[in-house]
Scaffold this motif. Structure first.
Motif, PDB file in Angstrom:
ATOM      1  N   ARG A 223     -46.604  40.494 -15.572  1.00 51.60           N
ATOM      2  CA  ARG A 223     -45.351  40.321 -14.812  1.00 51.60           C
ATOM      3  C   ARG A 223     -44.184  40.059 -15.766  1.00 51.60           C
ATOM      4  O   ARG A 223     -43.105  40.644 -15.630  1.00 51.60           O
ATOM      5  CB  ARG A 223     -45.486  39.172 -13.811  1.00 51.60           C
ATOM      6  CG  ARG A 223     -44.221  38.923 -12.987  1.00 51.60           C
ATOM      7  CD  ARG A 223     -44.522  38.082 -11.769  1.00 51.60           C
ATOM      8  NE  ARG A 223     -44.817  36.709 -12.087  1.00 51.60           N
ATOM      9  CZ  ARG A 223     -43.929  35.708 -12.051  1.00 51.60           C
ATOM     10  NH1 ARG A 223     -42.668  35.977 -11.716  1.00 51.60           N
ATOM     11  NH2 ARG A 223     -44.281  34.477 -12.321  1.00 51.60           N
TER      12      ARG A 223
ATOM     13  N   ILE B  31     -44.241  40.701  -9.042  1.00 48.09           N
ATOM     14  CA  ILE B  31     -43.762  41.661 -10.047  1.00 48.09           C
ATOM     15  C   ILE B  31     -42.597  42.447  -9.453  1.00 48.09           C
ATOM     16  O   ILE B  31     -42.724  43.096  -8.420  1.00 48.09           O
ATOM     17  CB  ILE B  31     -44.894  42.618 -10.478  1.00 48.09           C
ATOM     18  CG1 ILE B  31     -46.042  41.836 -11.134  1.00 48.09           C
ATOM     19  CG2 ILE B  31     -44.357  43.685 -11.436  1.00 48.09           C
ATOM     20  CD1 ILE B  31     -47.268  42.682 -11.428  1.00 48.09           C
TER      21      ILE B  31
ATOM     22  N   ARG C 154     -46.082  47.074  -9.944  1.00 51.45           N
ATOM     23  CA  ARG C 154     -46.650  46.311  -8.829  1.00 51.45           C
ATOM     24  C   ARG C 154     -47.626  47.160  -8.023  1.00 51.45           C
ATOM     25  O   ARG C 154     -48.744  46.723  -7.713  1.00 51.45           O
ATOM     26  CB  ARG C 154     -45.519  45.802  -7.931  1.00 51.45           C
ATOM     27  CG  ARG C 154     -45.978  44.912  -6.796  1.00 51.45           C
ATOM     28  CD  ARG C 154     -44.797  44.262  -6.104  1.00 51.45           C
ATOM     29  NE  ARG C 154     -44.019  45.180  -5.293  1.00 51.45           N
ATOM     30  CZ  ARG C 154     -42.791  45.603  -5.584  1.00 51.45           C
ATOM     31  NH1 ARG C 154     -42.193  45.186  -6.694  1.00 51.45           N
ATOM     32  NH2 ARG C 154     -42.139  46.438  -4.790  1.00 51.45           N
TER      33      ARG C 154
END
Length: 500
Positions: A248, A301, A307
């Motif tokens: 992330r 994210i 993501r």
């Protein structure tokens, strides 16, 4: 076949190399699976073989490269055999360190074989398995320096020195029967410079993360024997949480180099491997922890492509684990699925479907057009409530007809007549009132026509009469768009209706 110098002469000589592979494989198998009588008779020889094989210098052979397939290499079998000695609790300190060194090997197949070798002994000696995992995850981290003519050699030497330091500390902990924690990459402070056409250090230069190595080893690693042990399960879950937090920070914190139009960097191998890794772990962990430690960081994210890539792999692996365990859907599974699927559903609109299509497929238990369960699986019907929730959200999108078609074809008896007929009705109702209506003349129509014919075929005579008006309405709607399955089915439906 064996002789004292066998492993000293592994080069381009195919015959010698094959002999070395065979001898090391036999010794590793004996140490791993041999009973007490076999070990008493041949254990000393097998121990000698794996010790000599482990001393092979791969850089001197001319046939070893980091990208070489080495699953059957003498070094890989040495790792398996030494793992068995450590797992049985009969390894000397030198043998333990030799095993940890092979787990840390820059040759990925050797590292994978060496850590897999401890799996059969994880329940009996979990501290040993934790030590191996600690050495493996530490090998994913490395230090960075600026470019130079000797950079490759410097990196190789520095990583070997780092491994030696880690191995000494891990071996000491194992000697004291302590559980090792798994080193993990720390999040990268934002913003940082990155680019797809070069390497820039991210955050702490001594805590760089080799995502390619991590992905190639963990992608196909069978974790089940390790995850069955609570202490190891906890450590693997913590490592997965730290890894998704690193991803992330990497996806969301980067900025291009000054004066560059570069749009940034992706780690797609790691996105896919990490999602699958987390999905396999999630099968063994309570739903509350899965949602908090694994699913929520995926949803956090900001970069949509990253993501959705992670989410696709997570959902597919999580559902596949349920099928592999031959267990029906329960409330725990449903809670995790709803939390994960909501990430794909959130803010869903037609213009976003392309980027989310694979994640939506996986949320519908049909990643890459392949249902997660085998044909006519006994628990297929337990998926129906969650599939129904998926259809509620996705009925109006391109993804819905092929997914429902594949699922119904895979288990017609489980889903027919309902809920499958109801899913088709929802899809048709959404399409007939949207700008996707005309696409029923093409692939979307065929994807609706096939399951309609499948449901009709799987429905007994009494069920056909009960739902005859629904069947006829759907067939008529599809026939209006020239769907051949519907055109063929209409006369048969009319005949059944006429007979009453």
């Amino acid at each position: 076949m064996d002789h004292p110098q066998l492993f000293d002469s592994v080069t381009f000589d195919v015959e010698i190399t094959m002999r070395a592979q065979a001898v090391a494989a036999i010794a590793a198998s004996l140490l791993t699976a041999g009973d007490d009588a076999l070990l008493a008779e041949h254990g000393d020889w097998a121990r000698s073989v794996v010790g000599r094989a482990a001393a092979l210098d791969p850089w001197s052979t001319g046939i070893h490269y980091e990208e070489t397939s080495m699953a059957d290499d003498p070094l890989a079998n040495a790792g398996r055999g030494l793992a068995a000695l450590v797992g049985r609790g009969i390894a000397g300190s030198g043998e333990t360190e030799a095993w940890l060194r092979l787990v840390s090997s820059p040759f990925r197949d050797v590292a994978k074989a060496s850590i897999e070798g401890i799996a059969p002994f994880a329940e009996a000696r979990p501290q040993a398995a934790a030590a191996g995992l600690a050495a493996l995850t530490d090998s994913f981290l490395f230090s960075w320096r600026q470019w130079g003519g000797d950079l490759e050699q410097w990196l190789r030497t520095d990583r070997a020195a780092r491994a030696d330091r880690a191995i000494t500390a891990i071996a000491d902990q194992l000697a004291n029967e302590e559980f090792c924690d798994l080193p993990a990459p720390p999040p990268i402070p934002a913003p940082f410079v990155t680019a797809s056409q070069g390497f820039y250090p991210h955050g702490d230069i001594d805590q760089q993360f080799d995502t390619y190595r991590a992905a190639s080893i963990l992608r196909q690693y069978d974790l089940s024997a390790l995850l069955a042990v609570p202490e190891l399960r906890d450590r693997l879950c913590r490592f997965a949480h730290a890894s998704i937090e690193w991803l992330r920070s990497f996806a969301d914190g980067q900025e291009p180099p000054p004066g560059s139009w570069d749009s940034g960097d992706r780690r797609m191998d790691w996105e896919q491997a990490l999602g699958a890794f987390m999905g396999r772990i999630a099968h063994w962990v309570p739903a509350g922890r899965v949602v908090a430690d694994l699913v929520a960081p995926i949803g956090a994210i900001e970069d949509e492509e990253t993501r959705m890539e992670v989410l696709d792999s997570f959902l597919d692996a999580y559902a596949t684990q349920r099928f592999d365990a031959n267990r029906p859907i329960d409330d725990e599974f449903a809670a995790v699925w709803r939390a994960a699927a909501s990430i794909a559903f959130d803010g869903m609109a037609a213009h976003r479907e392309y980027r989310r299509s694979r994640a939506l497929d996986a949320a519908g238990f049909c990643s890459y057009g392949r249902p997660v369960f085998e044909p006519n699986w006994q628990y297929a019907a337990s998926f129906a409530p969650l599939i129904g929730e998926w259809v509620e959200v996705c009925a109006a999108f391109e993804v819905a007809p092929p997914v429902v078609s594949a699922l119904v074809s895979q288990a017609p008896a489980a889903f027919s007549t309902d809920p499958a007929l109801g899913w088709l009705e929802q899809i048709m109702a959404a399409r007939l009132t949207s700008d996707l209506r005309e696409r029923l003349r093409g692939g979307a129509g065929r994807h609706c026509g096939r399951p309609l014919a499948t449901i009709w075929g799987a429905t007994p005579a009494s069920g056909r009469i009960t739902a005859i008006e629904r069947f006829r309405r759907l067939a008529s709607q599809l026939a209006d768009f020239g769907v051949p399955e519907a055109v063929t089915l209409l006369p048969e439906i009319a005949e059944v209706q006429a007979r009453g």
